[in-house]
Design a protein around this motif. Structure first.
Motif, PDB file in Angstrom:
ATOM      1  N   LEU A 153      24.852  36.213 -20.078  1.00 37.01           N
ATOM      2  CA  LEU A 153      25.210  34.937 -19.556  1.00 37.01           C
ATOM      3  C   LEU A 153      23.837  34.348 -18.846  1.00 37.01           C
ATOM      4  CD1 LEU A 153      28.554  35.840 -17.583  1.00 37.01           C
ATOM      5  CD2 LEU A 153      28.334  34.275 -19.573  1.00 37.01           C
ATOM      6  N   VAL A 154      23.022  35.043 -18.224  1.00 38.04           N
ATOM      7  CA  VAL A 154      21.903  34.625 -17.478  1.00 38.04           C
ATOM      8  C   VAL A 154      21.112  33.903 -18.762  1.00 38.04           C
ATOM      9  CG1 VAL A 154      19.523  35.257 -16.790  1.00 38.04           C
ATOM     10  CG2 VAL A 154      21.516  36.242 -15.764  1.00 38.04           C
ATOM     11  N   ILE A 155      20.897  34.531 -19.847  1.00 34.30           N
ATOM     12  CA  ILE A 155      20.149  33.649 -20.877  1.00 34.30           C
ATOM     13  C   ILE A 155      21.094  32.500 -21.408  1.00 34.30           C
ATOM     14  CG2 ILE A 155      19.620  33.955 -23.111  1.00 34.30           C
ATOM     15  CD1 ILE A 155      19.150  37.063 -22.949  1.00 34.30           C
ATOM     16  N   LEU A 156      22.097  32.423 -21.368  1.00 37.39           N
ATOM     17  CA  LEU A 156      22.961  31.272 -21.886  1.00 37.39           C
ATOM     18  C   LEU A 156      22.644  30.208 -20.689  1.00 37.39           C
ATOM     19  CD1 LEU A 156      26.228  32.714 -23.313  1.00 37.39           C
ATOM     20  CD2 LEU A 156      24.270  31.579 -24.579  1.00 37.39           C
ATOM     21  N   GLY A 157      22.707  30.607 -19.389  1.00 40.73           N
ATOM     22  CA  GLY A 157      22.590  29.634 -18.358  1.00 40.73           C
ATOM     23  C   GLY A 157      21.174  29.115 -18.579  1.00 40.73           C
ATOM     24  N   ALA A 158      19.998  29.778 -18.845  1.00 41.89           N
ATOM     25  CA  ALA A 158      18.727  29.512 -18.664  1.00 41.89           C
ATOM     26  C   ALA A 158      18.684  28.780 -19.946  1.00 41.89           C
ATOM     27  CB  ALA A 158      17.840  30.678 -18.834  1.00 41.89           C
ATOM     28  N   ILE A 159      19.364  28.756 -21.002  1.00 42.09           N
ATOM     29  CA  ILE A 159      19.143  27.745 -22.051  1.00 42.09           C
ATOM     30  C   ILE A 159      20.123  26.487 -22.302  1.00 42.09           C
ATOM     31  CG2 ILE A 159      17.811  29.354 -23.646  1.00 42.09           C
ATOM     32  CD1 ILE A 159      20.253  29.950 -25.221  1.00 42.09           C
ATOM     33  N   GLY A 160      20.971  26.468 -21.128  1.00 37.89           N
ATOM     34  CA  GLY A 160      21.873  25.375 -21.002  1.00 37.89           C
ATOM     35  C   GLY A 160      23.036  25.596 -21.974  1.00 37.89           C
ATOM     36  N   THR A 205      31.272  23.725 -25.518  1.00 41.23           N
ATOM     37  CA  THR A 205      31.942  22.515 -26.138  1.00 41.23           C
ATOM     38  C   THR A 205      30.923  21.566 -26.385  1.00 41.23           C
ATOM     39  OG1 THR A 205      32.471  21.648 -24.017  1.00 41.23           O
ATOM     40  CG2 THR A 205      34.206  22.701 -25.024  1.00 41.23           C
ATOM     41  N   ALA A 206      29.744  21.841 -25.729  1.00 40.00           N
ATOM     42  CA  ALA A 206      28.638  20.796 -25.863  1.00 40.00           C
ATOM     43  C   ALA A 206      27.584  21.365 -26.997  1.00 40.00           C
ATOM     44  CB  ALA A 206      27.857  20.719 -24.678  1.00 40.00           C
ATOM     45  N   ILE A 207      27.941  22.691 -27.579  1.00 40.22           N
ATOM     46  CA  ILE A 207      26.955  23.072 -28.503  1.00 40.22           C
ATOM     47  C   ILE A 207      27.162  22.583 -29.885  1.00 40.22           C
ATOM     48  CG2 ILE A 207      25.912  25.216 -29.552  1.00 40.22           C
ATOM     49  CD1 ILE A 207      27.071  26.686 -27.134  1.00 40.22           C
ATOM     50  N   SER A 208      25.923  22.197 -30.348  1.00 44.27           N
ATOM     51  CA  SER A 208      26.112  21.249 -31.516  1.00 44.27           C
ATOM     52  C   SER A 208      26.156  22.174 -32.848  1.00 44.27           C
ATOM     53  CB  SER A 208      25.058  20.281 -32.008  1.00 44.27           C
ATOM     54  OG  SER A 208      23.601  20.878 -31.522  1.00 44.27           O
ATOM     55  N   ILE A 261      23.221  31.133 -29.353  1.00 51.67           N
ATOM     56  CA  ILE A 261      22.021  31.872 -28.635  1.00 51.67           C
ATOM     57  C   ILE A 261      20.946  32.088 -29.896  1.00 51.67           C
ATOM     58  CG2 ILE A 261      23.689  33.822 -28.910  1.00 51.67           C
ATOM     59  CD1 ILE A 261      22.097  34.889 -26.551  1.00 51.67           C
ATOM     60  N   PRO A 262      20.147  31.590 -29.790  1.00 55.28           N
ATOM     61  CA  PRO A 262      18.901  31.758 -30.842  1.00 55.28           C
ATOM     62  C   PRO A 262      18.614  33.149 -30.869  1.00 55.28           C
ATOM     63  CG  PRO A 262      18.219  29.896 -29.407  1.00 55.28           C
ATOM     64  CD  PRO A 262      19.490  30.615 -28.639  1.00 55.28           C
ATOM     65  N   ASP A 263      17.959  33.404 -32.141  1.00 58.01           N
ATOM     66  CA  ASP A 263      17.629  34.925 -32.543  1.00 58.01           C
ATOM     67  C   ASP A 263      16.762  35.575 -31.609  1.00 58.01           C
ATOM     68  OD1 ASP A 263      19.401  34.773 -34.671  1.00 58.01           O
ATOM     69  OD2 ASP A 263      17.816  34.291 -36.123  1.00 58.01           O
ATOM     70  N   ILE A 264      15.768  34.917 -31.387  1.00 59.51           N
ATOM     71  CA  ILE A 264      14.641  35.284 -30.456  1.00 59.51           C
ATOM     72  C   ILE A 264      14.944  35.800 -29.231  1.00 59.51           C
ATOM     73  CG2 ILE A 264      14.276  33.031 -29.476  1.00 59.51           C
ATOM     74  CD1 ILE A 264      11.439  35.405 -30.545  1.00 59.51           C
ATOM     75  N   TYR A 265      16.245  35.057 -28.653  1.00 51.92           N
ATOM     76  CA  TYR A 265      16.639  35.982 -27.369  1.00 51.92           C
ATOM     77  C   TYR A 265      17.516  37.028 -27.635  1.00 51.92           C
ATOM     78  CZ  TYR A 265      15.314  31.556 -25.394  1.00 51.92           C
ATOM     79  OH  TYR A 265      14.482  30.242 -24.764  1.00 51.92           O
TER      80      TYR A 265
END
Ligand code: SF4
Ligand code: SF4
Length: 374
Positions: free
Chosen positions: A130-137, A142-145, A158-162
């Protein structure tokens, strides 16, 4: 006969009982269990002597004893014990305490073995992701393309790098804990056995691997003979998933291929077949446990925690894929999130959970062969 002074460790007895051996004191040393066990070597057979060690709190004789891992928990002894002392479950409890003894840090072992911390085990990775998702917005799903081809791609969520930033150190931590624990365990067994002799270690390892890959020992089981099929399915599915993960790393970092991959890709074929194999194997394992519970016991929290973790990893992985293909972004992201949490739990607590039996049993089997015990 040489005199032996016994120094009972009452705390150890309490610990074994708390780990699931509440029937321990019922044993009256009749040896029926040892007679019916088809897995034990004939020389100094188990599990009667281990029942005595456990009753008398002879901790050293148990935690340095490869025999507790030569037992494959087929439960024939439990089914035939006239006193209901459940020797198969007692050995399971002793193995749990042994894992705790060799795997540090201790608080991780306590966290994994105590049911009161069950929710915390999962809350930790939930908070991390959740902290990672919060940090990358990306907390607003619903806003993720979608990706440029208009399909759901989990790296957009959530990008592979994270993911790798969390999973790679977690897996590395587990590998290090295993290495330290197994080194200590091998030395303790060697000291207890008075050395390891001059056997051929390559032969001992090869023979053990052949036993494991064929699941030869499981063939000797009577009451829980169905365990061989379910255990084999789970075992080979894990190998398939390990190959899938390795291929995935190669695709992303070696070939720079972006996910998702077509269903006809070799990675997908192996991954999907392994996931289905794992689901079938785990379902079969659970139904066998329920079916045999009157004779063999239902198992402890320690057993069920691992079942829940593996089953959860498998189901969330399959569902995330199906929902992604059904083009439902928000449910797909939520399910993928749950899948990442289960994978974290599987890796991070592996050296402290029943998952560790793979490593300890393999080590004990190699050791037993090496000293011509098995
Ligand atoms: S565990 Fe049961 S079968 Fe084994 S020695 Fe004790 S009483 Fe006998
Ligand atoms: S559970 Fe099976 S392998 Fe283990 S001691 Fe009992 S009979 Fe032997």
């Amino acid at each position: 006969m040489a005199e032996q002074i016994v120094s009972p460790d009452l705390n150890f007895v309490k610990e074994v009982i708390a780990a699931g051996a509440d029937s321990l004191k019922k044993c009256y040393q009749c040896s029926t269990c040892t007679v019916v066990c088809e897995v034990t070597p004939n020389n100094k057979p188990f599990p009667r002597k281990e029942m005595l060690y456990a009753q008398w709190g002879m901790k050293d004789q148990l935690i340095t004893n490869p025999d507790i891992w030569l037992c494959h928990q087929c439960s024939d002894c439990t089914a035939f014990c006239p006193r209901g002392a459940k020797p198969g479950e007692v050995l399971g409890a002793v193995r749990k305490v042994t894992i705790k003894e060799y795997s540090g840090p201790r608080f991780m072992a306590e966290l994994t073995s105590n049911p009161k911390y069950a929710l915390l085990l999962f809350a930790i990775p939930v908070a991390i992701f959740l902290v990672i998702l919060g940090a990358i917005g990306h907390l607003d799903l619903t806003a993720i393309s979608l990706n440029e081809n208009g399909v759901i791609a989990f790296p957009e969520f959530i990008p592979d790098i994270y993911v790798d930033m969390i999973m790679v150190p977690t897996a590395g931590f587990a590998a290090l804990v295993f290495l330290l624990a197994i080194t200590k365990y091998w030395s303790a067994m060697a000291a207890s056995a008075g050395g390891v002799g001059g056997g051929d270690i390559v032969n001992s390892i090869t023979g053990t691997l052949i036993d494991i890959f064929s699941h030869k020992k499981f063939s000797a089981c009577g009451v829980a003979k169905d365990r061989k099929v379910s255990h084999l399915l789970v075992f080979y599915s894990f190998i398939g998933l390990a190959i899938t993960t390795s291929l995935g790393v190669f695709y992303v970092y070696g070939l720079k291929w972006e996910m998702p991959y077509p269903q006809t890709n070799i990675l997908k074929l192996i991954g999907n077949a392994s996931a289905v194999g794992l689901l079938v194997g785990m379902t079969y394992m659970i139904t066998n446990r329920m079916k045999n519970q009157a004779k063999a016991g239902l198992g402890s929290y320690f057993d069920w925690l691992l079942i829940v973790i593996i089953f959860g990893t498998c189901v969330t992985g399959i569902l995330a894929e199906v929902i992604r293909l059904a083009k439902l972004p928000v449910p797909a992201y939520i399910t993928y999130f749950a899948h990442l949490v289960f994978i974290f739990v599987l890796f991070a607590y592996a050296p402290f959970s029943k998952m560790a039996h793979m490593v300890y049993r393999t080590t004990a089997m190699v050791f037993a062969r090496h000293i011509q015990r098995d």
